[in-house]
Design a protein around this motif. Structure first.
Motif, PDB file in Angstrom:
ATOM      1  N   LEU A 165      24.929  52.310  31.422  1.00  0.00           N
ATOM      2  CA  LEU A 165      24.036  53.086  32.279  1.00  0.00           C
ATOM      3  C   LEU A 165      23.840  54.482  31.703  1.00  0.00           C
ATOM      4  O   LEU A 165      24.691  54.987  30.967  1.00  0.00           O
ATOM      5  CB  LEU A 165      24.608  53.172  33.689  1.00  0.00           C
ATOM      6  CG  LEU A 165      24.898  51.822  34.359  1.00  0.00           C
ATOM      7  CD1 LEU A 165      25.640  52.024  35.672  1.00  0.00           C
ATOM      8  CD2 LEU A 165      23.610  51.041  34.579  1.00  0.00           C
ATOM      9  N   LEU A 166      22.729  55.098  32.057  1.00  0.00           N
ATOM     10  CA  LEU A 166      22.414  56.426  31.523  1.00  0.00           C
ATOM     11  C   LEU A 166      22.642  57.492  32.584  1.00  0.00           C
ATOM     12  O   LEU A 166      22.175  57.343  33.729  1.00  0.00           O
ATOM     13  CB  LEU A 166      20.959  56.483  31.054  1.00  0.00           C
ATOM     14  CG  LEU A 166      20.616  55.681  29.806  1.00  0.00           C
ATOM     15  CD1 LEU A 166      19.123  55.783  29.518  1.00  0.00           C
ATOM     16  CD2 LEU A 166      21.420  56.167  28.603  1.00  0.00           C
ATOM     17  N   PRO A 167      23.344  58.568  32.229  1.00  0.00           N
ATOM     18  CA  PRO A 167      23.448  59.687  33.164  1.00  0.00           C
ATOM     19  C   PRO A 167      22.074  60.292  33.398  1.00  0.00           C
ATOM     20  O   PRO A 167      21.187  60.197  32.550  1.00  0.00           O
ATOM     21  CB  PRO A 167      24.386  60.660  32.440  1.00  0.00           C
ATOM     22  CG  PRO A 167      24.224  60.333  30.987  1.00  0.00           C
ATOM     23  CD  PRO A 167      23.976  58.857  30.931  1.00  0.00           C
ATOM     24  N   TYR A 168      21.910  60.904  34.554  1.00  0.00           N
ATOM     25  CA  TYR A 168      20.677  61.552  34.986  1.00  0.00           C
ATOM     26  C   TYR A 168      19.615  60.547  35.449  1.00  0.00           C
ATOM     27  O   TYR A 168      18.814  60.856  36.303  1.00  0.00           O
ATOM     28  CB  TYR A 168      20.073  62.461  33.898  1.00  0.00           C
ATOM     29  CG  TYR A 168      21.093  63.340  33.228  1.00  0.00           C
ATOM     30  CD1 TYR A 168      21.790  64.298  33.957  1.00  0.00           C
ATOM     31  CD2 TYR A 168      21.389  63.203  31.885  1.00  0.00           C
ATOM     32  CE1 TYR A 168      22.745  65.100  33.356  1.00  0.00           C
ATOM     33  CE2 TYR A 168      22.343  63.992  31.259  1.00  0.00           C
ATOM     34  CZ  TYR A 168      23.021  64.928  32.008  1.00  0.00           C
ATOM     35  OH  TYR A 168      23.979  65.711  31.406  1.00  0.00           O
ATOM     36  N   ARG A 169      19.622  59.332  34.891  1.00  0.00           N
ATOM     37  CA  ARG A 169      18.652  58.319  35.324  1.00  0.00           C
ATOM     38  C   ARG A 169      19.284  57.308  36.268  1.00  0.00           C
ATOM     39  O   ARG A 169      18.805  57.084  37.379  1.00  0.00           O
ATOM     40  CB  ARG A 169      18.064  57.587  34.118  1.00  0.00           C
ATOM     41  CG  ARG A 169      16.918  56.622  34.482  1.00  0.00           C
ATOM     42  CD  ARG A 169      16.579  55.708  33.326  1.00  0.00           C
ATOM     43  NE  ARG A 169      17.649  54.731  33.055  1.00  0.00           N
ATOM     44  CZ  ARG A 169      17.648  53.898  32.013  1.00  0.00           C
ATOM     45  NH1 ARG A 169      16.676  53.957  31.131  1.00  0.00           N
ATOM     46  NH2 ARG A 169      18.650  53.049  31.851  1.00  0.00           N
ATOM     47  N   ASP A 170      20.380  56.688  35.846  1.00  0.00           N
ATOM     48  CA  ASP A 170      21.016  55.639  36.642  1.00  0.00           C
ATOM     49  C   ASP A 170      22.077  56.178  37.592  1.00  0.00           C
ATOM     50  O   ASP A 170      22.339  55.575  38.631  1.00  0.00           O
ATOM     51  CB  ASP A 170      21.647  54.597  35.710  1.00  0.00           C
ATOM     52  CG  ASP A 170      20.613  53.950  34.795  1.00  0.00           C
ATOM     53  OD1 ASP A 170      19.516  53.635  35.279  1.00  0.00           O
ATOM     54  OD2 ASP A 170      20.902  53.784  33.597  1.00  0.00           O
ATOM     55  N   VAL A 171      22.731  57.251  37.210  1.00  0.00           N
ATOM     56  CA  VAL A 171      23.700  57.916  38.088  1.00  0.00           C
ATOM     57  C   VAL A 171      23.419  59.407  38.076  1.00  0.00           C
ATOM     58  O   VAL A 171      23.040  59.973  37.045  1.00  0.00           O
ATOM     59  CB  VAL A 171      25.166  57.652  37.642  1.00  0.00           C
ATOM     60  CG1 VAL A 171      25.532  56.210  37.851  1.00  0.00           C
ATOM     61  CG2 VAL A 171      25.383  58.057  36.196  1.00  0.00           C
ATOM     62  N   PHE A 172      23.623  60.020  39.216  1.00  0.00           N
ATOM     63  CA  PHE A 172      23.363  61.453  39.314  1.00  0.00           C
ATOM     64  C   PHE A 172      24.453  62.236  38.580  1.00  0.00           C
ATOM     65  O   PHE A 172      25.632  61.907  38.650  1.00  0.00           O
ATOM     66  CB  PHE A 172      23.340  61.891  40.782  1.00  0.00           C
ATOM     67  CG  PHE A 172      23.195  63.377  40.956  1.00  0.00           C
ATOM     68  CD1 PHE A 172      21.948  63.966  40.974  1.00  0.00           C
ATOM     69  CD2 PHE A 172      24.316  64.189  41.075  1.00  0.00           C
ATOM     70  CE1 PHE A 172      21.812  65.330  41.124  1.00  0.00           C
ATOM     71  CE2 PHE A 172      24.198  65.555  41.227  1.00  0.00           C
ATOM     72  CZ  PHE A 172      22.939  66.125  41.245  1.00  0.00           C
ATOM     73  N   ASP A 173      24.027  63.293  37.880  1.00  0.00           N
ATOM     74  CA  ASP A 173      24.990  64.209  37.265  1.00  0.00           C
ATOM     75  C   ASP A 173      24.307  65.557  37.094  1.00  0.00           C
ATOM     76  O   ASP A 173      23.144  65.628  36.667  1.00  0.00           O
ATOM     77  CB  ASP A 173      25.450  63.677  35.907  1.00  0.00           C
ATOM     78  CG  ASP A 173      26.690  64.410  35.389  1.00  0.00           C
ATOM     79  OD1 ASP A 173      27.321  65.130  36.184  1.00  0.00           O
ATOM     80  OD2 ASP A 173      27.008  64.264  34.197  1.00  0.00           O
ATOM     81  N   ASN A 174      24.998  66.618  37.465  1.00  0.00           N
ATOM     82  CA  ASN A 174      24.466  67.962  37.260  1.00  0.00           C
ATOM     83  C   ASN A 174      25.331  68.758  36.292  1.00  0.00           C
ATOM     84  O   ASN A 174      25.377  69.979  36.341  1.00  0.00           O
ATOM     85  CB  ASN A 174      24.335  68.707  38.594  1.00  0.00           C
ATOM     86  CG  ASN A 174      25.651  68.860  39.328  1.00  0.00           C
ATOM     87  OD1 ASN A 174      26.589  68.095  39.122  1.00  0.00           O
ATOM     88  ND2 ASN A 174      25.739  69.862  40.192  1.00  0.00           N
ATOM     89  N   HIS A 175      26.023  68.028  35.403  1.00  0.00           N
ATOM     90  CA  HIS A 175      26.819  68.645  34.344  1.00  0.00           C
ATOM     91  C   HIS A 175      26.321  68.141  32.996  1.00  0.00           C
ATOM     92  O   HIS A 175      25.593  67.147  32.914  1.00  0.00           O
ATOM     93  CB  HIS A 175      28.301  68.301  34.503  1.00  0.00           C
ATOM     94  CG  HIS A 175      28.881  68.715  35.817  1.00  0.00           C
ATOM     95  ND1 HIS A 175      28.758  67.938  36.959  1.00  0.00           N
ATOM     96  CD2 HIS A 175      29.570  69.813  36.194  1.00  0.00           C
ATOM     97  CE1 HIS A 175      29.345  68.558  37.968  1.00  0.00           C
ATOM     98  NE2 HIS A 175      29.854  69.685  37.537  1.00  0.00           N
ATOM     99  N   GLY A 176      26.730  68.820  31.943  1.00  0.00           N
ATOM    100  CA  GLY A 176      26.375  68.366  30.612  1.00  0.00           C
ATOM    101  C   GLY A 176      26.959  66.997  30.317  1.00  0.00           C
ATOM    102  O   GLY A 176      27.927  66.565  30.944  1.00  0.00           O
ATOM    103  N   PRO A 177      26.396  66.281  29.324  1.00  0.00           N
ATOM    104  CA  PRO A 177      26.798  64.889  29.100  1.00  0.00           C
ATOM    105  C   PRO A 177      28.067  64.702  28.267  1.00  0.00           C
ATOM    106  O   PRO A 177      28.604  63.603  28.218  1.00  0.00           O
ATOM    107  CB  PRO A 177      25.593  64.309  28.350  1.00  0.00           C
ATOM    108  CG  PRO A 177      25.025  65.483  27.609  1.00  0.00           C
ATOM    109  CD  PRO A 177      25.253  66.684  28.492  1.00  0.00           C
TER     110      PRO A 177
END
Length: 541
Positions: free
Chosen positions: A51-63
């Motif tokens: 899964l991709l961060p920012y698209r599939d799961v929410f994240d407001n931190h760097g990857p």
């Protein structure tokens, strides 16, 4: 007779550092539980699922943090004690951070001051407890301090500045708060550089260009990667727009005035101290005090949301600055016993505070482990679970935003739609951990789910009357059974054939029980895996 080597390197510093590490391990389950830990673990787990961060799961931190720790989540998949092992992994960043602080202190003031800095900073209650949790801030502060360690107290060289830029760029790929550190650092460097006497060593343009190249390298790699996967827009929202659109600072104009006044006072004091000391070279002690002071003022008076972890990267450097000043106090340097007693007193106070705030005999993760074990028992990997921030770690959430302070502010102000009920229905989410739910969503859960222990609820209804004929309103479609609390009951639904389990669509259904006393209708999978009405289970216990 002691050898010269033993005289130069006494054993007590190593024993004290070893004791500090032992304390860290003793507190693994005692650090206060923070909801951010499960959120970061969930994002790291998502990497292992493709899964991709920012698209599939929410994240407001760097990857970088989630990507780097994803192998651990793959190794620890579906383990209820996952946070204990993840906290153990955070000790690497703790050691790196203190090692960098000690490295800088040894260059500037000698090994004795370095040891004092490491012990006092390492046992400082807020630093000790917060850095023990599984969070992005541990890696962020360690990379920042390691970056500083390459240039502090040594002649400026291009390769050193490149390494500093590279590590700071890694820190920026973990947390956007690195920009605040960079801004306060550059402001302090500019002021102190202007006060350098003619002929003092200065970093040339080549050094600064090397630092910029290093700084941009890792963020550029992630930028290209995000663009290749088509998630730049989602990343921009999670990293920038979401954070900027959060809660505003109260009395912003007044807070800004205080920042300007106190910041100006800190600047004047720093200039006076540099001129008083007249070292003839860059004054690192004043730099650490000024940079740390400006950073604290900016967080206190300008930053919209203050958290305990915001202070991690400057606590060791402020201790370093105080240690540098104290090392030049003649009244203290001439009294070794007083120095030792003062150090023991400070460490004693710190340890007592840590014990009072987070007693090591209390297992802060026990309830979290039990809750996670319950969810893993009832669900498969293909099942979605509604929780506030990814609390169940190894299960996908039906609702994209996380329910943390910024999101709750938006929901209260009507800036973000509460679509949780729609997502529960459309995803067929049969398990909910209903913490932090908005009122309407919480009411829906109470009406359409039943308690399963801890704060876990599963889809179903408790019957108000033990009648053989029941009218049931199903809001979450799925496979259901009817039970008397101990065993399945057969019957027909909507005049259909006799069965003991049914797939019920959303809507009103008429149930006729063939025999027995119906107590509840519940999600079939949960019942098969041990769910029983909580009150009856407690009576059995």
């Amino acid at each position: 007779m002691k050898s010269p080597l033993q005289q130069r390197f006494p054993i007590w510093p190593w024993i004290s550092l070893l004791l500090l590490l032992v304390l860290r391990l003793a507190w693994l389950n005692a650090y206060t539980l923070n909801s951010d830990e499960a959120q970061h673990a969930h994002v790291s787990w998502a990497w292992t699922q493709g899964l991709l961060p920012y698209r599939d799961v929410f994240d407001n931190h760097g990857p970088l943090f989630g990507w780097l720790h994803s192998p651990l989540l793959k190794l620890l998949d579906d383990r209820p004690d996952v946070l204990t092992w993840l906290r153990l992994a955070m000790q690497f960043w703790y050691v790196l951070a203190l090692g960098a602080a000690g490295w800088m202190a040894r260059r500037l003031y000698g090994w004795r001051v370095a040891l004092v800095v490491v012990l006092i900073a390492g046992l400082f209650p807020r630093f000790f407890i917060v850095s023990g949790q599984f969070r992005t801030d541990d890696m962020w502060m360690a990379l920042w301090l390691a970056g500083l360690a390459f240039v502090v107290g040594v002649p400026p060289r291009a390769w050193r500045f490149f390494m500093t830029g590279l590590l700071v760029g890694c820190a920026l790929s973990v947390s956007q708060k690195t920009l605040v550190l960079i801004a306060t650092t550059l402001a302090s460097v500019v002021v102190l550089r202007l006060l350098l006497p003619t002929g003092a060593p200065r970093a040339n343009l080549r050094c600064w260009m090397s630092a910029v190249i290093g700084l941009l390298l890792v963020p550029a790699v992630f930028l290209v990667w995000l663009a290749m996967h088509g998630v730049l827009g989602e990343a921009w929202y999670g990293l920038v727009l979401y954070n900027l659109g959060g809660a505003a600072k109260r009395h912003a104009a007044q807070q800004l005035l205080w920042f300007l006044l106190l910041g100006s006072a800190a600047l004047v004091l720093a200039i006076r101290e540099v001129r008083r000391r007249s070292l003839g070279e860059f004054d690192w002690t004043v730099f650490f005090a000024m940079q740390g002071g400006l950073y604290l003022l900016l967080i206190w008076f300008i930053w919209p949301l203050i958290t305990k972890q915001d202070f991690l990267p400057v606590l060791p450097t402020l201790v370093l600055a105080v240690g540098g000043w104290a090392s030049h106090w003649s009244w203290l340097s001439l009294r070794p016993r007083l120095r030792g007693a003062l150090l023991l007193a400070i460490l004693g106070v710190e340890l007592v505070t840590v014990v009072a705030y987070a007693p090591p005999w209390q297992d802060e993760l026990a309830a979290q482990r039990d809750e996670l074990a319950l969810v893993l028992r009832y669900t498969d990997k293909t099942d979605s679970v509604m929780d506030p921030k990814g609390d169940t770690i190894f299960r996908m959430r039906p609702y994209y935003p996380v329910l943390e302070s910024l999101a709750m502010h938006r929901l209260r102000k009507g800036l973000m739609a509460d679509t949780i009920v729609d997502e529960l229905v459309s995803h067929g989410t049969m398990v909910v951990v209903p913490r932090r739910l908005p009122y309407a969503s919480a009411r829906f859960v109470i009406e359409n789910y039943v308690p399963a222990g801890r704060e876990v609820w599963v889809a179903g209804h408790m019957f108000s009357k033990p009648d053989a004929e029941q009218v049931i309103e199903v809001a979450v479609p799925g496979n259901y059974v009817i039970t008397d609390g101990y065993r399945l009951l057969g019957g027909s639904v909507d005049s259909g054939p006799m069965a003991d389990r049914w797939h019920l669509d959303r809507g009103t259904h008429h149930v006729k029980i063939a025999g027995g006393t119906p107590v509840a209708m519940v999600w079939a999978q949960a019942f098969d895996r041990g769910w029983r009405p909580v009150s009856l289970r407690e009576q059995g216990d």
